[in-house]
Design a protein around this motif. Structure first.
Motif, PDB file in Angstrom:
ATOM      1  N   TRP A 172       0.792  -1.162  -0.129  1.00 44.93           N
ATOM      2  CA  TRP A 172       0.083  -0.070  -0.085  1.00 44.93           C
ATOM      3  C   TRP A 172       0.992   1.017   0.034  1.00 44.93           C
ATOM      4  N   SER A 173       1.893   1.353   0.804  1.00 42.50           N
ATOM      5  CA  SER A 173       2.764   2.436   1.113  1.00 42.50           C
ATOM      6  C   SER A 173       3.737   2.583  -0.307  1.00 42.50           C
ATOM      7  N   HIS A 206       1.175   4.400  -2.635  1.00 42.98           N
ATOM      8  CA  HIS A 206       0.478   5.787  -2.198  1.00 42.98           C
ATOM      9  C   HIS A 206       1.718   6.796  -1.577  1.00 42.98           C
ATOM     10  N   ASP A 207       2.958   6.382  -1.441  1.00 41.83           N
ATOM     11  CA  ASP A 207       3.809   7.192  -0.873  1.00 41.83           C
ATOM     12  C   ASP A 207       4.942   7.338  -2.107  1.00 41.83           C
ATOM     13  N   ALA A 208       5.025   8.623  -2.722  1.00 40.62           N
ATOM     14  CA  ALA A 208       5.843   8.899  -3.707  1.00 40.62           C
ATOM     15  C   ALA A 208       7.515   8.893  -3.123  1.00 40.62           C
ATOM     16  N   LYS A 209       7.361   9.070  -1.823  1.00 42.90           N
ATOM     17  CA  LYS A 209       8.834   9.147  -1.363  1.00 42.90           C
ATOM     18  C   LYS A 209       9.235   7.721  -0.693  1.00 42.90           C
ATOM     19  N   SER A 210       8.407   6.650  -0.680  1.00 44.88           N
ATOM     20  CA  SER A 210       8.491   5.515  -0.136  1.00 44.88           C
ATOM     21  C   SER A 210      10.105   4.878  -0.319  1.00 44.88           C
ATOM     22  N   ARG A 213      10.373   1.710  -2.645  1.00 44.84           N
ATOM     23  CA  ARG A 213       9.897   1.906  -4.114  1.00 44.84           C
ATOM     24  C   ARG A 213      11.065   1.577  -4.946  1.00 44.84           C
TER      25      ARG A 213
END
Length: 157
Positions: A102-103, A106-110, A113
């Motif tokens: 999920w992160s 939805h989290d562009a800075k995760s 990634r």
């Protein structure tokens, strides 16, 4: 989150989960065991989120009391305790992997990634990956050995 061991407010499935493992610090302790192989109070204290010593002690005691963690004395240093996940704690791994997915979405800075292969495996084979991770952690391993899951000292997840 309640840490006194008193009655659970309700036995709604969502409430029970939130009361047992749903606070920020409990999930980060579990993360540190699964993803980074941390086992001691001192290792948990060094996590980038900066948990206070009293909060860490409280959460470790609560997770142990709830049967999520097992605390055993270090065989090498009797002043240290090692914390490991029980089978009940290992059953939280699929939830942790779902949070990672999920992160990543939805989290562009995760940080996660950058772990494209890992994310793809979780997405395509969630049950298989969960079982593999459970076996790995059960045997004392963790997902990102030798710091390969960290970027600039931060967790990849």
């Amino acid at each position: 989150m309640k840490t006194t061991g008193k009655e659970i407010r309700s036995h709604c499935a969502v409430n029970y989960g939130v009361e047992i493992f749903g606070d920020r610090w409990s999930l980060l302790i579990i993360r540190d065991i699964v993803f980074a192989g941390k086992k001691t109070y001192g290792e948990f204290l060094k996590s980038e989120e900066g948990i206070a010593t009293n909060v860490l002690a409280s959460r470790l005691a609560f997770l142990e009391a709830q049967g999520i963690l097992l605390r055993v004395p270090s065989p090498d240093d009797g002043r240290k305790d090692f914390y490991t996940l029980t089978e009940k704690g290992l059953d939280l791994i699929p939830i942790m992997l779902s949070i990672v997915l999920w992160s990543a979405q939805h989290d562009a800075k995760s940080y996660v990634r950058g772990q494209k292969e890992f994310i793809a495996r979780i997405s395509q084979h969630p049950v298989q990956v969960s079982e593999e991770v459970k076996a790995l952690v059960r045997n004392g391993g963790y997902i990102f050995p030798n710091g390969t899951g960290e970027q600039d000292g931060k967790h990849a997840c």
